[in-house]
Design an enzyme around this catalytic site. Structure first.
Site, PDB file in Angstrom:
ATOM      1  N   LYS A   1      -4.107 -10.627  -6.484  1.00 20.41           N
ATOM      2  CA  LYS A   1      -5.378 -10.965  -5.937  1.00 20.41           C
ATOM      3  C   LYS A   1      -6.362 -10.086  -6.742  1.00 20.41           C
ATOM      4  O   LYS A   1      -6.122  -8.782  -6.878  1.00 20.41           O
ATOM      5  CB  LYS A   1      -5.087 -10.465  -4.458  1.00 20.41           C
ATOM      6  CG  LYS A   1      -6.226 -10.436  -3.713  1.00 20.41           C
ATOM      7  CD  LYS A   1      -5.982 -10.276  -1.950  1.00 20.41           C
ATOM      8  CE  LYS A   1      -6.138  -8.553  -2.020  1.00 20.41           C
ATOM      9  NZ  LYS A   1      -6.285  -8.017  -0.645  1.00 20.41           N
TER      10      LYS A   1
ATOM     11  N   LYS B   1       0.979  -1.319  -0.216  1.00 25.42           N
ATOM     12  CA  LYS B   1      -0.120   0.030   0.151  1.00 25.42           C
ATOM     13  C   LYS B   1       0.775   1.091  -0.050  1.00 25.42           C
ATOM     14  O   LYS B   1       0.362   2.410  -0.575  1.00 25.42           O
ATOM     15  CB  LYS B   1      -1.002   0.041   1.203  1.00 25.42           C
ATOM     16  CG  LYS B   1      -2.167  -0.950   0.974  1.00 25.42           C
ATOM     17  CD  LYS B   1      -3.330  -0.518   1.671  1.00 25.42           C
ATOM     18  CE  LYS B   1      -4.610  -1.534   1.286  1.00 25.42           C
ATOM     19  NZ  LYS B   1      -5.805  -1.438   2.070  1.00 25.42           N
TER      20      LYS B   1
ATOM     21  N   LYS C   1     -11.010  -4.904  -5.042  1.00 21.62           N
ATOM     22  CA  LYS C   1     -11.882  -3.671  -5.266  1.00 21.62           C
ATOM     23  C   LYS C   1     -11.329  -2.488  -5.656  1.00 21.62           C
ATOM     24  O   LYS C   1     -11.851  -1.576  -6.433  1.00 21.62           O
ATOM     25  CB  LYS C   1     -12.845  -3.542  -4.268  1.00 21.62           C
ATOM     26  CG  LYS C   1     -12.427  -3.440  -2.772  1.00 21.62           C
ATOM     27  CD  LYS C   1     -13.692  -3.376  -1.709  1.00 21.62           C
ATOM     28  CE  LYS C   1     -13.109  -3.515  -0.419  1.00 21.62           C
ATOM     29  NZ  LYS C   1     -13.603  -4.374   0.418  1.00 21.62           N
TER      30      LYS C   1
HETATM   31  P1  TYM Z   1     -10.675  -6.420   3.401  1.00 23.31           P
HETATM   32  O1  TYM Z   1     -11.628  -5.270   3.667  1.00 23.31           O
HETATM   33  O2  TYM Z   1      -9.411  -6.286   2.520  1.00 23.31           O
HETATM   34  O3  TYM Z   1     -11.101  -7.841   2.933  1.00 23.31           O
HETATM   35  C1  TYM Z   1     -12.230  -8.524   3.716  1.00 23.31           C
HETATM   36  C2  TYM Z   1     -12.021  -9.956   3.771  1.00 23.31           C
HETATM   37  O4  TYM Z   1     -12.070 -10.379   2.477  1.00 23.31           O
HETATM   38  C3  TYM Z   1     -10.752 -11.225   2.360  1.00 23.31           C
HETATM   39  N1  TYM Z   1     -10.605 -11.059   0.922  1.00 23.31           N
HETATM   40  C4  TYM Z   1     -10.227 -12.260  -0.052  1.00 23.31           C
HETATM   41  N2  TYM Z   1     -10.357 -13.297   0.108  1.00 23.31           N
HETATM   42  C5  TYM Z   1     -10.290 -14.232  -1.005  1.00 23.31           C
HETATM   43  N3  TYM Z   1      -9.941 -13.680  -2.344  1.00 23.31           N
HETATM   44  C6  TYM Z   1      -9.788 -12.395  -2.432  1.00 23.31           C
HETATM   45  N4  TYM Z   1      -9.266 -11.793  -3.642  1.00 23.31           N
HETATM   46  C7  TYM Z   1     -10.031 -11.497  -1.231  1.00 23.31           C
HETATM   47  N5  TYM Z   1      -9.795 -10.037  -1.212  1.00 23.31           N
HETATM   48  C8  TYM Z   1     -10.200  -9.902  -0.154  1.00 23.31           C
HETATM   49  C9  TYM Z   1     -10.018 -10.788   3.240  1.00 23.31           C
HETATM   50  O5  TYM Z   1      -9.153 -11.646   3.482  1.00 23.31           O
HETATM   51  C10 TYM Z   1     -10.529 -10.239   4.273  1.00 23.31           C
HETATM   52  O6  TYM Z   1     -10.972 -11.588   5.156  1.00 23.31           O
HETATM   53  N6  TYM Z   1      -7.860  -5.771   7.593  1.00 23.31           N
HETATM   54  C11 TYM Z   1      -9.048  -6.528   7.018  1.00 23.31           C
HETATM   55  C12 TYM Z   1     -10.273  -6.169   7.738  1.00 23.31           C
HETATM   56  C13 TYM Z   1     -10.130  -5.908   9.387  1.00 23.31           C
HETATM   57  C14 TYM Z   1     -10.380  -7.289  10.106  1.00 23.31           C
HETATM   58  C15 TYM Z   1     -10.183  -7.029  11.555  1.00 23.31           C
HETATM   59  C16 TYM Z   1     -10.325  -8.828   9.595  1.00 23.31           C
HETATM   60  C17 TYM Z   1     -10.111  -5.219  10.171  1.00 23.31           C
HETATM   61  N7  TYM Z   1     -10.122  -5.574  11.353  1.00 23.31           N
HETATM   62  C18 TYM Z   1     -10.264  -7.876  12.213  1.00 23.31           C
HETATM   63  C19 TYM Z   1     -10.452  -9.649  10.728  1.00 23.31           C
HETATM   64  C20 TYM Z   1     -10.475  -9.404  11.975  1.00 23.31           C
HETATM   65  C21 TYM Z   1      -9.064  -6.124   5.614  1.00 23.31           C
HETATM   66  O7  TYM Z   1      -8.788  -5.157   5.154  1.00 23.31           O
HETATM   67  O8  TYM Z   1      -9.839  -6.749   4.950  1.00 23.31           O
END
Ligand code: TYM
Length: 335
Positions: free
Chosen positions: A200, A118, A203
């Site tokens: 990956k 990032k 969005k």
């Molecule tokens: P975020 O918002 O990027 O993504 C949310 C969830 O979706 C999963 N994910 C994917 N899984 C499979 N293939 C993909 N291409 C893909 N893109 C995203 C992510 O692994 C995630 O599970 N930091 C986290 C949000 C967060 C969080 C937490 C998660 C904040 N606090 C505490 C768990 C526990 C995030 O940015 O996810």
């Protein structure tokens, strides 16, 4: 059986409201959240504070936060069974994150691949929040003593850091935090871009053909699947040198429950065209009922805000107790 043995294990997970969820978010995370509710005590949150590490347009962030919550409800989170809330509505996350930041090393944070990615992508805004993001994420989890955290593979490193910080705190003071385990699905834990299958699906990708959104209509889903990058081999088979086809197979397998062997057999002797149409069909079928529910819930602001209010109040009751306990342990005066 003692109360302790009967207590359901606790789950916490979160998702950022930085745009409409993708098929990757759905398969890797959101899809599993609803099905875990029966066996676990679940807390799910819209991680709005995390999304501020990248510049957001305020009105869009407000809209997307409600959209994210509506989508989670539409995808199967039942607010009568689980808690659904917005991260910024539970101040305890931020309160604990400061204490955890003071117990997280600069070197550890520097090794986070998401920080490296990032900060390269947003070179004009490498802010302190982007760097300390994993300490806030650790607080999200540890403030509830969550046992399991269902996430996609990309979040595994952050989870390992949360465990390390928890362990360090427990050793330094006294046993306080449960060490959380990642809960990662066997298939679909990393759905790749449809255009560059070594990356990956995200969005925030600038190429809209690289991802499928949970709000895409049937024609758009079909078009994006048909345009998905494959190879010149023409055989539906997973393996090295075939990242595009392997990714489409993962999607199809995750949504239909068919194994890779089943899929290879099903499309034996057929070209990619037929296969891609079947993949699109599986996505359309999965999203159709969710999209109808989503529209209904989003139109009912009173209901949606009510769910989020109750969720935040119930989550705060658990989280505030943990913050009080931690503040006391580290030596902050309590009056
Ligand atoms: P975020 O918002 O990027 O993504 C949310 C969830 O979706 C999963 N994910 C994917 N899984 C499979 N293939 C993909 N291409 C893909 N893109 C995203 C992510 O692994 C995630 O599970 N930091 C986290 C949000 C967060 C969080 C937490 C998660 C904040 N606090 C505490 C768990 C526990 C995030 O940015 O996810």
């Amino acid at each position: 059986m003692s109360d302790q043995m009967e207590r359901k294990k606790r789950i916490l997970s979160g998702i950022q409201p930085t745009g409409t969820f993708t098929l990757g978010n759905y398969i890797g995370a959101v899809r599993n959240w609803g099905s875990l509710q029966e066996d676990f005590e679940c807390l799910y949150m819209v991680a709005d504070l995390h999304s501020l590490t990248v510049r957001q347009e305020p009105a869009a962030l407000r809209r997307q936060t409600r959209e994210a919550a509506a989508m989670l409800l539409a995808a199967g989170i039942d607010p009568k069974v689980s808690l659904l809330f917005v991260q910024s509505h539970v101040p305890a996350h931020v309160q604990l994150s400061w204490i955890l930041s003071c117990n997280t090393q600069f070197g550890e944070l520097s090794r986070m691949t998401q920080f490296k990615d990032k900060s390269a992508k947003h070179a004009d805004n490498v802010n302190a929040g982007l760097f300390t993001y994993p300490a806030l994420m650790a607080a999200d989890i540890l403030v509830y003593n969550a046992d399991l955290v269902p996430v996609g593979v990309d979040q595994k490193q952050h989870l390992e850091l949360a465990r390390n910080v928890a362990q360090r705190f427990n050793n330094l003071y006294s046993p306080t935090f449960t060490l959380p385990e990642p809960y990662i699905g066997k298939t679909g834990a990393k759905i790749m871009s449809l255009q560059e299958p070594d990356k990956k699906m995200s969005k925030s990708d600038s190429n809209a053909n690289s991802f499928i959104l949970m709000t895409d209509d049937a024609d758009t889903i079909l078009r994006k699947c048909k345009r998905a990058v494959t190879d010149s081999d023409g055989v539906v088979r997973a393996g090295d040198g075939k990242p595009g086809v392997t990714n489409l197979m993962s999607i199809y397998s995750s949504l239909t429950g068919k194994t890779f062997a089943d899929i290879e057999k099903e499309f034996e002797g057929q070209g990619y065209g037929v296969f891609k149409e079947a993949v699109a069909g599986s996505v359309i079928d999965a999203f159709r009922p969710i999209q109808a529910e989503y529209a209904r819930i989003l139109a009912d602001r009173e209901y949606l805000d009510g769910v989020l209010k109750e969720g935040a109040a119930a989550a705060s009751r658990i989280a505030d107790r943990m913050v009080a306990k931690v503040y006391k342990k580290v030596g902050l005066v309590q009056l």
